[in-house]
Design a protein around this motif. Sequence first.
Motif, PDB file in Angstrom:
ATOM      1  N   PHE A  94       0.876  -1.254   0.046  1.00 16.28           N
ATOM      2  CA  PHE A  94       0.043   0.089   0.110  1.00 16.28           C
ATOM      3  C   PHE A  94       0.819   1.343   0.236  1.00 16.28           C
ATOM      4  O   PHE A  94       0.966   2.009   0.931  1.00 16.28           O
ATOM      5  CB  PHE A  94      -1.052  -0.007   1.368  1.00 16.28           C
ATOM      6  CG  PHE A  94      -2.047  -1.038   1.184  1.00 16.28           C
ATOM      7  CD1 PHE A  94      -2.543  -1.293  -0.351  1.00 16.28           C
ATOM      8  CD2 PHE A  94      -2.334  -1.980   2.201  1.00 16.28           C
ATOM      9  CE1 PHE A  94      -3.615  -2.461   0.138  1.00 16.28           C
ATOM     10  CE2 PHE A  94      -3.039  -2.887   2.359  1.00 16.28           C
ATOM     11  CZ  PHE A  94      -3.925  -3.327   0.971  1.00 16.28           C
ATOM     12  N   ARG A  99      -2.088   4.506  -4.361  1.00 13.05           N
ATOM     13  CA  ARG A  99      -3.107   4.808  -3.770  1.00 13.05           C
ATOM     14  C   ARG A  99      -4.011   5.047  -4.643  1.00 13.05           C
ATOM     15  O   ARG A  99      -5.535   4.584  -4.547  1.00 13.05           O
ATOM     16  CB  ARG A  99      -2.752   6.311  -3.110  1.00 13.05           C
ATOM     17  CG  ARG A  99      -3.769   6.707  -2.176  1.00 13.05           C
ATOM     18  CD  ARG A  99      -3.577   8.081  -1.715  1.00 13.05           C
ATOM     19  NE  ARG A  99      -2.277   8.065  -0.864  1.00 13.05           N
ATOM     20  CZ  ARG A  99      -1.925   8.193   0.444  1.00 13.05           C
ATOM     21  NH1 ARG A  99      -3.186   8.119   1.167  1.00 13.05           N
ATOM     22  NH2 ARG A  99      -1.128   8.240   0.987  1.00 13.05           N
ATOM     23  N   SER A 102      -5.759   1.798  -6.031  1.00 18.82           N
ATOM     24  CA  SER A 102      -6.606   1.202  -4.909  1.00 18.82           C
ATOM     25  C   SER A 102      -7.965   2.036  -4.563  1.00 18.82           C
ATOM     26  O   SER A 102      -9.005   1.498  -4.508  1.00 18.82           O
ATOM     27  CB  SER A 102      -5.763   1.159  -3.409  1.00 18.82           C
ATOM     28  OG  SER A 102      -4.728   0.650  -3.785  1.00 18.82           O
ATOM     29  N   GLN A 106     -11.681  -0.014  -5.240  1.00 18.55           N
ATOM     30  CA  GLN A 106     -12.546   0.240  -4.250  1.00 18.55           C
ATOM     31  C   GLN A 106     -14.018   0.672  -4.598  1.00 18.55           C
ATOM     32  O   GLN A 106     -14.883   0.158  -4.131  1.00 18.55           O
ATOM     33  CB  GLN A 106     -12.080   0.999  -3.011  1.00 18.55           C
ATOM     34  CG  GLN A 106     -12.796   0.570  -1.620  1.00 18.55           C
ATOM     35  CD  GLN A 106     -12.830  -0.881  -1.361  1.00 18.55           C
ATOM     36  OE1 GLN A 106     -11.873  -1.299  -1.117  1.00 18.55           O
ATOM     37  NE2 GLN A 106     -14.103  -1.234  -1.147  1.00 18.55           N
ATOM     38  N   ARG A 123     -10.846 -10.873   3.001  1.00 18.62           N
ATOM     39  CA  ARG A 123     -10.574 -10.544   4.300  1.00 18.62           C
ATOM     40  C   ARG A 123     -10.520 -11.491   5.459  1.00 18.62           C
ATOM     41  O   ARG A 123      -9.653 -11.457   6.147  1.00 18.62           O
ATOM     42  CB  ARG A 123     -11.517  -9.297   4.660  1.00 18.62           C
ATOM     43  CG  ARG A 123     -10.828  -8.207   4.104  1.00 18.62           C
ATOM     44  CD  ARG A 123     -11.907  -6.840   4.497  1.00 18.62           C
ATOM     45  NE  ARG A 123     -11.480  -5.788   3.444  1.00 18.62           N
ATOM     46  CZ  ARG A 123     -11.198  -4.639   3.983  1.00 18.62           C
ATOM     47  NH1 ARG A 123     -10.778  -4.131   4.917  1.00 18.62           N
ATOM     48  NH2 ARG A 123     -10.854  -3.634   2.780  1.00 18.62           N
ATOM     49  N   TRP A 155      -7.065  -2.469  10.057  1.00 23.09           N
ATOM     50  CA  TRP A 155      -6.634  -2.523   8.525  1.00 23.09           C
ATOM     51  C   TRP A 155      -7.587  -1.971   7.742  1.00 23.09           C
ATOM     52  O   TRP A 155      -7.244  -1.145   7.064  1.00 23.09           O
ATOM     53  CB  TRP A 155      -6.264  -3.854   8.094  1.00 23.09           C
ATOM     54  CG  TRP A 155      -5.916  -4.356   6.828  1.00 23.09           C
ATOM     55  CD1 TRP A 155      -6.064  -3.222   5.602  1.00 23.09           C
ATOM     56  CD2 TRP A 155      -5.953  -5.359   5.684  1.00 23.09           C
ATOM     57  NE1 TRP A 155      -5.886  -3.651   4.400  1.00 23.09           N
ATOM     58  CE2 TRP A 155      -5.808  -5.053   4.693  1.00 23.09           C
ATOM     59  CE3 TRP A 155      -5.524  -6.746   6.391  1.00 23.09           C
ATOM     60  CZ2 TRP A 155      -5.627  -5.966   3.456  1.00 23.09           C
ATOM     61  CZ3 TRP A 155      -5.565  -7.606   5.307  1.00 23.09           C
ATOM     62  CH2 TRP A 155      -5.536  -7.019   3.939  1.00 23.09           C
ATOM     63  N   GLU A 156      -9.065  -2.381   7.977  1.00 23.06           N
ATOM     64  CA  GLU A 156     -10.062  -1.808   7.346  1.00 23.06           C
ATOM     65  C   GLU A 156     -10.040  -0.356   7.389  1.00 23.06           C
ATOM     66  O   GLU A 156     -10.496   0.481   6.609  1.00 23.06           O
ATOM     67  CB  GLU A 156     -11.216  -2.772   7.838  1.00 23.06           C
ATOM     68  CG  GLU A 156     -12.641  -2.357   6.987  1.00 23.06           C
ATOM     69  CD  GLU A 156     -13.609  -3.242   7.153  1.00 23.06           C
ATOM     70  OE1 GLU A 156     -15.086  -2.683   7.105  1.00 23.06           O
ATOM     71  OE2 GLU A 156     -13.569  -4.470   7.860  1.00 23.06           O
ATOM     72  N   TYR A 159      -7.208   1.420   5.698  1.00 27.41           N
ATOM     73  CA  TYR A 159      -7.497   1.425   4.362  1.00 27.41           C
ATOM     74  C   TYR A 159      -8.528   2.358   3.664  1.00 27.41           C
ATOM     75  O   TYR A 159      -8.238   3.023   3.056  1.00 27.41           O
ATOM     76  CB  TYR A 159      -7.852   0.090   3.984  1.00 27.41           C
ATOM     77  CG  TYR A 159      -7.834  -0.420   2.319  1.00 27.41           C
ATOM     78  CD1 TYR A 159      -6.774  -0.471   1.520  1.00 27.41           C
ATOM     79  CD2 TYR A 159      -9.047  -0.045   1.778  1.00 27.41           C
ATOM     80  CE1 TYR A 159      -6.898  -0.555   0.139  1.00 27.41           C
ATOM     81  CE2 TYR A 159      -9.191  -0.423   0.507  1.00 27.41           C
ATOM     82  CZ  TYR A 159      -8.199  -0.444  -0.438  1.00 27.41           C
ATOM     83  OH  TYR A 159      -8.123  -0.647  -1.692  1.00 27.41           O
ATOM     84  N   ASP A 160      -9.524   2.640   4.521  1.00 26.96           N
ATOM     85  CA  ASP A 160     -10.602   3.467   4.028  1.00 26.96           C
ATOM     86  C   ASP A 160     -10.062   4.814   4.245  1.00 26.96           C
ATOM     87  O   ASP A 160     -10.280   5.624   3.362  1.00 26.96           O
ATOM     88  CB  ASP A 160     -11.868   3.250   4.923  1.00 26.96           C
ATOM     89  CG  ASP A 160     -12.762   2.043   4.553  1.00 26.96           C
ATOM     90  OD1 ASP A 160     -12.442   1.272   3.460  1.00 26.96           O
ATOM     91  OD2 ASP A 160     -13.640   1.564   5.375  1.00 26.96           O
ATOM     92  N   TRP A 162      -6.655   5.706   4.081  1.00 33.08           N
ATOM     93  CA  TRP A 162      -5.634   5.687   3.299  1.00 33.08           C
ATOM     94  C   TRP A 162      -6.045   6.191   1.917  1.00 33.08           C
ATOM     95  O   TRP A 162      -5.730   6.990   1.086  1.00 33.08           O
ATOM     96  CB  TRP A 162      -4.792   4.292   3.185  1.00 33.08           C
ATOM     97  CG  TRP A 162      -3.923   4.755   2.336  1.00 33.08           C
ATOM     98  CD1 TRP A 162      -2.589   5.207   2.353  1.00 33.08           C
ATOM     99  CD2 TRP A 162      -3.397   3.673   1.101  1.00 33.08           C
ATOM    100  NE1 TRP A 162      -1.561   4.917   1.409  1.00 33.08           N
ATOM    101  CE2 TRP A 162      -2.330   4.004   0.675  1.00 33.08           C
ATOM    102  CE3 TRP A 162      -4.294   2.567   0.683  1.00 33.08           C
ATOM    103  CZ2 TRP A 162      -1.930   3.558  -0.447  1.00 33.08           C
ATOM    104  CZ3 TRP A 162      -3.922   1.994  -0.596  1.00 33.08           C
ATOM    105  CH2 TRP A 162      -2.483   2.359  -1.182  1.00 33.08           C
ATOM    106  N   PHE A 171      -0.045   4.249   4.371  1.00 30.88           N
ATOM    107  CA  PHE A 171      -1.015   3.384   5.163  1.00 30.88           C
ATOM    108  C   PHE A 171      -0.426   2.985   6.383  1.00 30.88           C
ATOM    109  O   PHE A 171      -1.131   2.776   7.370  1.00 30.88           O
ATOM    110  CB  PHE A 171      -1.026   2.080   4.212  1.00 30.88           C
ATOM    111  CG  PHE A 171      -1.697   1.132   4.791  1.00 30.88           C
ATOM    112  CD1 PHE A 171      -3.374   0.898   4.644  1.00 30.88           C
ATOM    113  CD2 PHE A 171      -1.343  -0.074   5.168  1.00 30.88           C
ATOM    114  CE1 PHE A 171      -3.926  -0.149   5.224  1.00 30.88           C
ATOM    115  CE2 PHE A 171      -2.124  -1.053   5.890  1.00 30.88           C
ATOM    116  CZ  PHE A 171      -3.225  -1.216   5.897  1.00 30.88           C
TER     117      PHE A 171
END
Length: 189
Positions: A94, A99, A102, A106, A123, A155-156, A159-160, A162, A171
Amino acid sequence: MARWQPDAPGRLAAAALDLFEEQGYENTTVIEIAEHAGLTKSTFFRYFPDKREVLFGGGTVAGLLVEGIASAPPESGPLDAVAEALDALGRTFFTADRREFSGRRQAVLNANTELREREALKRIELTASMIEALNRRGVPSLTARVAAQLGSLAWEIAYDQWIGTDNSEGFGPLARQALADVRAAAAVH
């Protein structure tokens, strides 16, 4: 693109993402993805079993998580080992140059039920990989499960944040902060 150019999996993923955004996931074929990447259908299937998997990076992330947990200092507790793994993801997967991709990825996942379901399964698989890696470090099963689940939640959250367009932080630091927030929330009586 010429067929001799390197990084066929990356080119296929970029082509798939472009086409999924333009035409929708359901309306895009493997042949179109391969052609858009300047490759053949057989090259596509050398790297991915189907068009859905082109967005899920194979086993790269699971391998990085397992390696990060395994390489954590021996004195690290379970959550600290998970934090090391999340840092490894930030350093090697990441990264800033991923970025935008990603975030676009998403958005495609969010627009498609089948892809959201695959993301949820992925996941779960990644959490199971963390549990196994923690078990190999000698962490008892229940403790490993809790640490991996908390790590997955951190992580979730990270990630959201980031992939958010208004965020420029890496990240790894976001994951560390999310894990600290999760720890603090778990400590509340």
